[in-house]
Scaffold this active site. Sequence first.
Site, PDB file in Angstrom:
ATOM      1  N   GLU A  36       0.864  -1.088   0.120  1.00  0.00           N
ATOM      2  CA  GLU A  36       0.052   0.112   0.015  1.00  0.00           C
ATOM      3  C   GLU A  36       0.986   1.511  -0.170  1.00  0.00           C
ATOM      4  OE1 GLU A  36      -3.134   0.036  -1.202  1.00  0.00           O
ATOM      5  OE2 GLU A  36      -3.626  -1.424   0.254  1.00  0.00           O
ATOM      6  N   HIS A  37       0.388   2.185  -0.693  1.00  0.00           N
ATOM      7  CA  HIS A  37       1.151   3.321  -0.936  1.00  0.00           C
ATOM      8  C   HIS A  37       2.732   3.425  -1.355  1.00  0.00           C
ATOM      9  CE1 HIS A  37      -1.581   6.407   0.673  1.00  0.00           C
ATOM     10  NE2 HIS A  37      -2.159   5.408   1.156  1.00  0.00           N
ATOM     11  N   ASP A  39       2.790   2.298  -4.719  1.00  0.00           N
ATOM     12  CA  ASP A  39       3.000   2.441  -6.283  1.00  0.00           C
ATOM     13  C   ASP A  39       3.849   3.797  -6.814  1.00  0.00           C
ATOM     14  OD1 ASP A  39       0.938   3.800  -4.956  1.00  0.00           O
ATOM     15  OD2 ASP A  39      -0.488   3.334  -6.836  1.00  0.00           O
ATOM     16  N   GLY A 126     -13.346   1.266  -2.130  1.00  0.00           N
ATOM     17  CA  GLY A 126     -12.105   0.706  -2.413  1.00  0.00           C
ATOM     18  C   GLY A 126     -11.770  -0.382  -3.343  1.00  0.00           C
ATOM     19  N   LEU A 127     -12.778  -1.143  -4.104  1.00  0.00           N
ATOM     20  CA  LEU A 127     -12.515  -2.080  -4.632  1.00  0.00           C
ATOM     21  C   LEU A 127     -12.454  -1.720  -6.293  1.00  0.00           C
ATOM     22  CD1 LEU A 127     -15.017  -4.391  -3.044  1.00  0.00           C
ATOM     23  CD2 LEU A 127     -12.608  -4.089  -2.546  1.00  0.00           C
ATOM     24  N   SER A 128     -12.361  -0.497  -6.468  1.00  0.00           N
ATOM     25  CA  SER A 128     -11.986  -0.299  -7.772  1.00  0.00           C
ATOM     26  C   SER A 128     -13.196  -0.444  -9.114  1.00  0.00           C
ATOM     27  CB  SER A 128     -10.739  -0.711  -8.565  1.00  0.00           C
ATOM     28  OG  SER A 128      -9.640  -0.176  -7.667  1.00  0.00           O
ATOM     29  N   SER A 129     -14.385  -0.041  -8.494  1.00  0.00           N
ATOM     30  CA  SER A 129     -15.514  -0.128  -9.632  1.00  0.00           C
ATOM     31  C   SER A 129     -15.188   0.876 -10.881  1.00  0.00           C
ATOM     32  CB  SER A 129     -16.940   0.295  -9.034  1.00  0.00           C
ATOM     33  OG  SER A 129     -16.726   1.617  -8.313  1.00  0.00           O
ATOM     34  N   SER A 130     -14.540   1.794 -10.628  1.00  0.00           N
ATOM     35  CA  SER A 130     -14.109   2.830 -11.632  1.00  0.00           C
ATOM     36  C   SER A 130     -13.126   2.234 -12.694  1.00  0.00           C
ATOM     37  CB  SER A 130     -13.746   4.191 -11.221  1.00  0.00           C
ATOM     38  OG  SER A 130     -12.325   3.936 -10.544  1.00  0.00           O
ATOM     39  N   ASP A 174      -4.935  -0.462 -10.490  1.00  0.00           N
ATOM     40  CA  ASP A 174      -6.495  -0.866 -10.384  1.00  0.00           C
ATOM     41  C   ASP A 174      -6.746  -1.468 -11.817  1.00  0.00           C
ATOM     42  OD1 ASP A 174      -6.259   0.073  -7.916  1.00  0.00           O
ATOM     43  OD2 ASP A 174      -7.619   1.779  -8.066  1.00  0.00           O
TER      44      ASP A 174
END
Length: 389
Positions: A36-37, A39, A126-130, A174
């Site tokens: 996490e953090h 990337d 936070g499951l990246s639907s976008s 993502d």
Amino acid sequence: MKKKLVNQVKQYFESAFATAPQHVFLSPGRINVIGEHVDYNDGFVLPAAINKYICFGISASGSSKCTLIAKDLDETYTFDLNDELKPTDVMWVNYILGVIHQLKDRSKNLKGVNIAFSSTIPMGSGLSSSAALECGIAYAFNHMFGLGLSKEDIALIGQKSEHTFVGVNCGIMDQFASVFGKKRSVIKLDCNTLEYEYHKADFKEYSLLLLNSNVKHTHLTSGYNVRRQEVEKGLAILKEAYPGVKTFRDCNEEQVKAQREKLGETIYNRCLFVVQEIQRVLDAVDALEASDFAKLGALMFATHDGLSKEYEVSCEEIDFLVDAVRNNEDVLGSRMMGGGFGGCSINLVRKGTEDALIAKVSREYKDKFGISLEPYKIKIAKGTTLYKD
């Protein structure tokens, strides 16, 4: 669950357009097991696609006109492919327009489409639907109009759509996980080079459980930007002290500790977390390969403690969820997942104990904060695909 979603979308499409869809596509959400953090700090991440999807029913419209229907929002948007595409004030539409805008630049073969879609990916969790929305559209157009895009192209198009039409300067993780996901595998992704490896993720007698805190604190964006500035300052100091260091990947814990005074307490903490987290991802890959789930769980707890104390991107609610399972013998590991200040905790839990754990933690969480917890039992799944009956 997947079949039910597909059937709902098919029926909805038929009622909206008076014909069955020519194609059905599924595009998954994602988790990140660890990393996490890092990337944007030259590290590695360990994401996977999950069995929660956006399902698209699509047919050619027979003209240059495109009609988009978001079933869950009960909203429709229509535009013409021949018009210049620009961001609108309808946010969900921008994710799609940003993708089609790039595809128009790449090909003259696009034709109008009718699209209806629905999702089992919880919004804002936070499951990246976008990313699932962007990559699903790019994948569908690629399939229908023979655009010759690679999976990597699709992921990068999704990311650029978010940068240009949505205004979110997101990393690549993502979209990459949504497109490249593979059943029972996590992806070790180098966010700098996009080099990746699959590693088995058969958790045997354990399963992954997400607990959605149902909070999102407003300082996510400001906190994120400040962290980026802090680690950039820290890296500059470390480079000065050690000419061989170009990125955090070239740096070890001892070097950071030796510069503690020069870095100052806050920036020291940020840099220490980054260097430790990069190593934790590598250790987690080794633990998965060896089916050492106790080790993986310990790494997850260590990541959470770093995110909470050194990087300071957690919040009271997520800390509570992690602490609530910390001494539970059926839970090997737990941590905050995502950018922070809310969202989900990800938990490695003994199979068969999930319901009892959910009941206990939900009760304690409601007593403490007056907020209802949302649990998601998930499995690691394959990436964006054409659905076949």
